[in-house]
Write a protein that holds these residues in place. Structure first.
Motif, short mmCIF file in Angstrom:
data_model
loop_
_atom_site.label_atom_id
_atom_site.label_comp_id
_atom_site.label_asym_id
_atom_site.label_seq_id
_atom_site.Cartn_x
_atom_site.Cartn_y
_atom_site.Cartn_z
N ASN A 59 22.87 19.37 -80.59
CA ASN A 59 21.18 19.12 -80.97
C ASN A 59 21.19 17.95 -82.05
OD1 ASN A 59 22.40 21.93 -80.71
ND2 ASN A 59 20.40 22.27 -80.17
N ARG A 60 22.09 17.69 -82.92
CA ARG A 60 22.06 16.69 -83.85
C ARG A 60 22.39 15.24 -83.33
NH1 ARG A 60 24.70 19.75 -89.17
NH2 ARG A 60 23.24 21.36 -89.43
N LEU A 61 22.84 15.16 -82.10
CA LEU A 61 22.80 14.05 -81.49
C LEU A 61 21.73 13.64 -80.66
CD1 LEU A 61 26.54 14.07 -80.13
CD2 LEU A 61 25.52 12.76 -82.15
N ARG A 62 20.57 13.46 -81.48
CA ARG A 62 19.07 13.16 -80.74
C ARG A 62 18.45 11.83 -80.79
NH1 ARG A 62 15.18 16.99 -84.48
NH2 ARG A 62 15.81 15.58 -86.36
N ARG A 63 19.27 10.75 -80.99
CA ARG A 63 18.54 9.61 -81.23
C ARG A 63 18.45 8.72 -79.89
NH1 ARG A 63 21.58 5.56 -84.47
NH2 ARG A 63 23.51 7.21 -84.06
N ILE A 64 17.52 8.23 -79.86
CA ILE A 64 17.13 7.21 -78.87
C ILE A 64 17.69 5.78 -79.35
CG2 ILE A 64 15.25 6.02 -77.37
CD1 ILE A 64 13.57 8.52 -77.71
N CYS A 71 14.86 0.82 -68.64
CA CYS A 71 15.76 1.83 -68.99
C CYS A 71 16.14 2.25 -70.67
CB CYS A 71 16.96 1.45 -68.22
SG CYS A 71 17.96 0.05 -69.07
N ALA A 72 16.35 3.27 -70.76
CA ALA A 72 16.66 3.67 -72.19
C ALA A 72 18.07 4.33 -72.28
CB ALA A 72 15.86 4.44 -72.56
N ARG A 73 18.87 4.11 -73.48
CA ARG A 73 20.06 4.67 -73.53
C ARG A 73 19.55 5.62 -74.85
NH1 ARG A 73 24.41 3.10 -76.96
NH2 ARG A 73 23.23 1.06 -77.65
N VAL A 74 20.21 7.17 -74.43
CA VAL A 74 19.81 8.02 -75.44
C VAL A 74 20.99 8.89 -75.42
CG1 VAL A 74 17.43 8.13 -74.73
CG2 VAL A 74 18.77 9.47 -73.66
N GLN A 75 21.17 9.78 -76.78
CA GLN A 75 22.02 10.57 -77.14
C GLN A 75 21.67 12.05 -76.32
OE1 GLN A 75 22.16 10.37 -81.67
NE2 GLN A 75 24.16 9.72 -81.21
N PRO A 76 22.82 12.79 -76.20
CA PRO A 76 22.60 13.84 -75.21
C PRO A 76 21.75 14.96 -75.65
CG PRO A 76 24.63 14.14 -76.21
CD PRO A 76 24.18 12.76 -76.44
N GLY A 77 21.47 14.83 -77.02
CA GLY A 77 20.61 15.97 -77.77
C GLY A 77 18.93 15.90 -77.46
N VAL A 78 18.79 14.47 -77.07
CA VAL A 78 17.41 14.17 -76.83
C VAL A 78 16.62 15.01 -76.00
CG1 VAL A 78 15.84 12.19 -76.54
CG2 VAL A 78 17.65 11.73 -77.65
N ALA A 79 15.50 15.68 -76.35
CA ALA A 79 14.62 16.40 -75.52
C ALA A 79 14.07 15.49 -74.45
CB ALA A 79 13.57 17.14 -76.16
N ASN A 80 13.98 15.69 -73.34
CA ASN A 80 13.50 15.42 -72.04
C ASN A 80 12.07 14.54 -72.56
OD1 ASN A 80 11.73 15.41 -69.74
ND2 ASN A 80 13.45 15.72 -68.38
N LEU A 81 11.14 15.60 -73.04
CA LEU A 81 9.98 15.12 -73.09
C LEU A 81 9.93 13.93 -74.21
CD1 LEU A 81 6.76 15.29 -72.29
CD2 LEU A 81 6.65 17.06 -73.89
N ALA A 82 10.83 13.97 -75.10
CA ALA A 82 10.80 13.07 -76.26
C ALA A 82 11.04 11.52 -75.81
CB ALA A 82 11.76 13.62 -77.33
N ILE A 83 11.72 11.46 -74.71
CA ILE A 83 11.92 10.17 -73.96
C ILE A 83 10.59 9.58 -73.68
CG2 ILE A 83 13.21 8.78 -72.40
CD1 ILE A 83 15.21 10.92 -72.30
N SER A 84 9.81 10.46 -72.74
CA SER A 84 8.81 10.04 -72.25
C SER A 84 7.78 9.64 -73.38
CB SER A 84 8.01 11.15 -71.44
OG SER A 84 8.88 11.13 -70.23
N ARG A 85 7.80 10.50 -74.36
CA ARG A 85 6.84 10.19 -75.64
C ARG A 85 6.96 9.01 -76.26
NH1 ARG A 85 5.55 15.78 -77.29
NH2 ARG A 85 3.97 16.39 -76.04
N ALA A 86 8.36 8.52 -76.29
CA ALA A 86 8.79 7.31 -77.13
C ALA A 86 8.61 6.25 -76.27
CB ALA A 86 10.39 7.49 -77.31
#
Lengths: 433, 480
Positions: free
Chosen positions: B99-104, B113-128
């Motif tokens: 959960n603390r690995l949550r950086r885009i 495309c986007a490279r993200v850490q595994p703890g990022v919430a699905n919706l957080a990617i779309s929001r960003a």
């Protein structure tokens, strides 16, 4: 068993309070989960702990008690919860069982007791305190205290001092009205309302009470300030000091019943409003519950009432546009569902531009006196709020709760932001003068 | 190949990690372990030996290496919304909470495309990325909560899977820590060789711990139209679904909810539905504005031809959002009518919907259980939710039996065990009924090649021996 596809029998809802079903929708809503990133500090995790403590599957541990004490009690999880789990009630009930536990952080519990004693001290002591604050301010001691506090914001004392300094400009305003006073409406009387002064609000935010009275009388309300009223008991209840909270609430039930008939009990502090509206939660006996429900049903947040009573007569324009961000106090938005009314009132003021704040209903970290009992987490929660505010071009941040005002003012000062903090009713009243 | 670590081994791992990461980041407190014993499912739990909170890829490598050195199993956990017990640590393993690995880490707009850490919430990617007119297309109902790492593990879908495909269609590359601590990059645009990113997607944490995900970003549709149709019977609604697809329409989503779910949604969100409605169909069309109104009105006409009691079009984005909030929180809202539920995830050919739902009802009746149906009708992915009370051990056992029978019917009708929730611990034995022994042998060989010590999320996905694993303080057991 009935086959739902072939019968028309109504689907029964659960007869008991819903339980957590683990869907996890509360997680992104929880400020402490956001900053700590641990399941134990999420609503779902805390509910699991509460259930296990209640059933006896788990004996209290220092860690378990710590996670429950680390909850802000902001109740954003209740807004997010599709099942309708009464989280706030569960938390208060569990904390009541742990109140005297030796596993609790003693310094945090002590800080809480001292603050409750200070804000609920007799009026003459509070006047002395407010006077002392003015003197200290005059000789510059508060500057020294603020500087020390700014360097130690994550300590109980540093947090308390910085909040105390943050309140100085409110404390310097007009004092609260004396209980027993009645204020006549300007023009024909539309309703008779009682004003709840509270503890902290009465001591430090007299100006907010005066503004409340000015606006309500201008809108045709007769405002009475019933004698004998006291603290709403919210700080004690959130802490788990259930007897203390009940004692305060009985006091208030008596006082407001003696005050004669009134159409609404007006509250201008979100935390007090929520506690009074939900007073029945504190009592088991039917007779007292009935009285508490009767009082609770008449509780109105001042902005909610102002929105209903309509636009101010002769609202004055400001000489330039005032850009305002509105922060939802948790106990207005999540606990009382008051979201639209304050915004509607502010938007209706001539020359005021309401600037949309992202995640406006996310806790600022004040949470009663959480910012003193859990200073480090409160600061981390505040940081996100300040970042979202800093992204805006604004003159004023408005919030309908004294705790939020102090927390945001203290944070803004530390970070050198220039916006000023105001209760929405102060902005409304400013247009009358 | 399954590990036989001792209490001593586990303590050694926790002590070593505490020394390096600090006491704040490693816990074996009984209260902390209790909350990590279960995930989104309430049917099973398993108490881990410890929970570790890494804050960097290097720390994940360290944790895995330490576990490997002591032969202690581990399982990655994201937001804990999984519904098949995938994030439960069996055999006293270590939970690695991401959960603390949550950086885009990086958004590449021109290359979408986007490279993200595994703890990022699905919706957080779309929001960003929404201000670029982009989004991450797969949208599980729990998308506000569930982590992208969990999506990769389960190859998650969602209502818009019908048109957009599932996670594997939107993962371009992965970084993964293998069970011996090796850090490898797989996939990536236009790289030849084996498509290992696709192999790892859906592997439920049995090949290692994913520490970075490169996802595809898709343009937001120009226009969206959403309608909700109420039907007097499930059969009418099912036939409407079949006709919409057979009519050549390509809806973005086609969701069905039965009256039990509707009752929960009325209680939770105050939505009102016409009296006598036994099923709701949520229809969405998206794409270029041109022709979109025609498309939705053809779908609406088909619903009316099949006897819809009422069809409503969402008038604006707020109404559309309200409908989707209700749909996406439907599982959770079941808490209004039952203390617990167990969600099934079978897939069947669309044309078998009416038969399947009838048989689900029969199975529930036979086991004296209530079922709520909410599912992705367009692609035949069912979610019968069996309602129960976890304090009743007998009822819990009947839930397990009924779930098993429902899956057997899915297989009998030519379908599959899981559309998107994964196999986990819940359906592993059923794998033997879906796959031939040779098919399973290939999967086992792959698993042994990538995780020779058997430390990555053991006992999940593939059927095993006949041992019985004790799962935690509630006395809940699963056969493993």
């Amino acid at each position: 068993m009935t086959d739902p596809m072939t019968t028309d029998a109504p689907i029964p809802l659960l007869a008991t309070a819903p339980e957590c079903v683990h869907c996890g929708f509360c997680l992104p809503a929880c400020p402490t989960y956001d900053v700590l990133g641990t399941e134990m500090d999420s609503p779902r995790g805390r509910l699991a702990l509460m259930s296990a403590l209640e059933s006896g599957d788990l004996a209290p541990t220092r860690a378990a008690v710590g996670h429950l004490d680390a909850c802000l009690g902001c109740r954003a999880c209740e807004t997010a919860c599709p099942s309708g789990v009464p989280y706030g009630e569960r938390l208060e009930a569990t904390r009541a069982t742990l109140h005297d536990s030796p596993l609790r952080d003693r310094r945090a519990a002590q800080a809480s007791r001292w603050i409750r004693a200070a804000v609920t001290a007799p009026a003459w002591m509070q006047r002395l305190g407010a006077g002392g604050q003015r003197v200290l301010r005059a000789v510059g001691v508060d500057r020294l205290a603020e500087r020390w506090a700014a360097r130690h914001p994550d300590t109980h004392l540093g947090a308390a001092l910085s909040l105390w300094s943050a309140g100085s400009h409110w404390a310097a305003q007009r004092p609260s009205p004396a209980p027993g006073t009645t204020f006549a409406p300007s023009g024909p009387r539309r309703m008779r309302v009682a004003l709840h002064l509270g503890c902290m609000q009465r001591w430090m935010f007299g100006g907010v009470h005066r503004d409340t009275i000015d606006v309500l009388t201008a809108l045709g309300c007769e405002v009475v300030v019933p004698v004998g009223q006291g603290c709403c008991g919210a700080l004690a209840a959130h802490e788990g000091a259930a007897d203390e909270a009940r004692g305060w609430m009985r006091h208030n039930l008596d006082a407001y019943e003696r005050a004669g008939p009134f159409d609404a009990l007006v509250v201008n502090a979100a935390g007090c409003g929520s506690s009074l509206a939900d007073a029945a939660r504190l009592f088991d006996d039917d007779a007292t519950r009935e009285r508490a429900v009767a009082l609770g049903s008449r509780v109105r947040d001042v902005l909610d009432l102002v929105a209903e009573l309509g636009p101010l007569p002769h609202a004055r324009w400001t000489h330039r546009t005032q850009r305002v961000a509105y922060h939802d106090a948790c106990h207005l938005a999540h606990a009382q569902g008051v979201r639209a009314a304050p915004r509607r009132v502010l938007e209706g003021l001539p020359g005021l531009e309401l600037v949309a704040l992202a995640e406006a209903d996310r806790c600022c970290g004040s949470a009663g006196i959480y910012n003193v009992t859990q200073p480090a987490t409160a600061l981390a929660v505040l940081e996100g709020k300040l970042e979202r505010l800093a992204a805006l071009d604004i003159d004023v941040v408005a919030a309908g709760n004294p705790g939020c005002l102090l927390q945001l003012e203290a944070g803004a000062r530390r970070a050198g932001h220039t916006w000023r903090l105001a209760h929405p009713i102060e902005l409304v009243a400013g247009r009358l003068r | 190949m399954e590990s036989m670590s001792t209490t001593h081994d586990r303590s050694a791992v926790l002590a070593a990690l505490t020394a390096r990461l600090g006491a704040e980041r490693v816990t074996s407190d009984v209260a902390d372990l209790l909350v990590y014993a279960s995930d989104g499912s309430t049917l099973h739990d398993a108490t881990p030996a410890g929970v570790v909170f890494p804050e960097s890829t290097a720390e994940v490598v360290d944790i895995v290496t330490t576990c490997a050195a002591h032969g202690v199993p581990f399982v990655a956990r994201g937001s804990g919304t999984g519904l098949s017990g995938g994030a439960m640590a069996l055999d006293g393993g270590i939970v690695v909470a991401l959960n603390r690995l949550r950086r885009i880490l990086d958004v590449d707009v021109p290359n979408r495309c986007a490279r993200v850490q595994p703890g990022v919430a699905n919706l957080a990617i779309s929001r960003a990325v929404e201000h670029h007119g982009l989004h991450y297309a797969p949208d599980p109902s729990s998308q506000a909560v569930c982590s992208i790492g969990g999506n990769v593990a389960h190859n998650s879908g969602g209502p818009h899977t019908l048109k957009n495909g599932v996670t594997v269609n939107h993962v371009l590359g992965l970084q993964i820590v293998l069970s011996d601590g090796t850090l490898v990059d797989v996939g990536g645009p236009e790289r030849p060789g084996y498509d290992l990113a696709a192999l790892i997607t859906g592997s439920e944490g049995t090949f290692g711990i994913v520490t970075e995900v490169t996802v595809k970003l898709s343009p937001l549709p120009e226009g969206v139209r959403t309608a909700i149709a109420a039907f007097a019977t499930i059969d009418d609604a099912s036939h409407a679904v079949t006709s919409v697809i057979a009519g050549g329409l390509m809806p973005a989503a086609l969701e069905m909810l039965d009256r039990v779910v509707v009752a929960a949604l009325e209680a939770a969100f105050g939505l009102t539905f016409p009296p006598g409605a036994a099923a709701l169909l949520l229809l969405e069309c998206d794409g270029p504005e041109d022709g979109l109104d025609d498309e939705i009105s053809r779908a609406v006409d088909i619903c009316r031809e099949h006897g819809a009691l009422e069809v409503r079009l969402a008038r604006d984005d707020n109404e559309r959002a309200a409908l989707w909030t209700a749909r996406k929180k439907a599982f959770g809202a079941l808490g209004r009518i039952a203390r617990n539920y167990c969600t099934q995830d079978g897939v069947i050919p669309r044309t078998k919907l009416p038969e399947m739902l009838r048989r689900v009802g029969e199975i529930a009746d036979r086991h004296r259980l209530r079922v709520a149906n909410v599912f992705h009708a367009g692609d035949g992915n069912l979610h019968p939710c069996i309602l129960f009370d976890d304090r009743d051990a007998d009822e819990r056992a009947r839930v397990v039996s009924a779930g098993r029978e429902i899956l057997d019917v899915c297989l009998e009708l030519g379908g599959s065990l899981s559309g998107e929730h994964g196999i986990g611990i819940e359906k592993r034995e059923a794998m033997a009924r879906m796959f031939a022994e040779d098919d399973l042998a290939v999967m086992r060989a792959l698993r042994e090649a990538l995780d020779p010590l058997g430390l990555c999320n053991p006992h999940k996905v593939l059927p095993g021996g006949s041992r019985c694993v004790e799962l935690g303080p509630g006395g809940k057991q699963v056969h493993a």
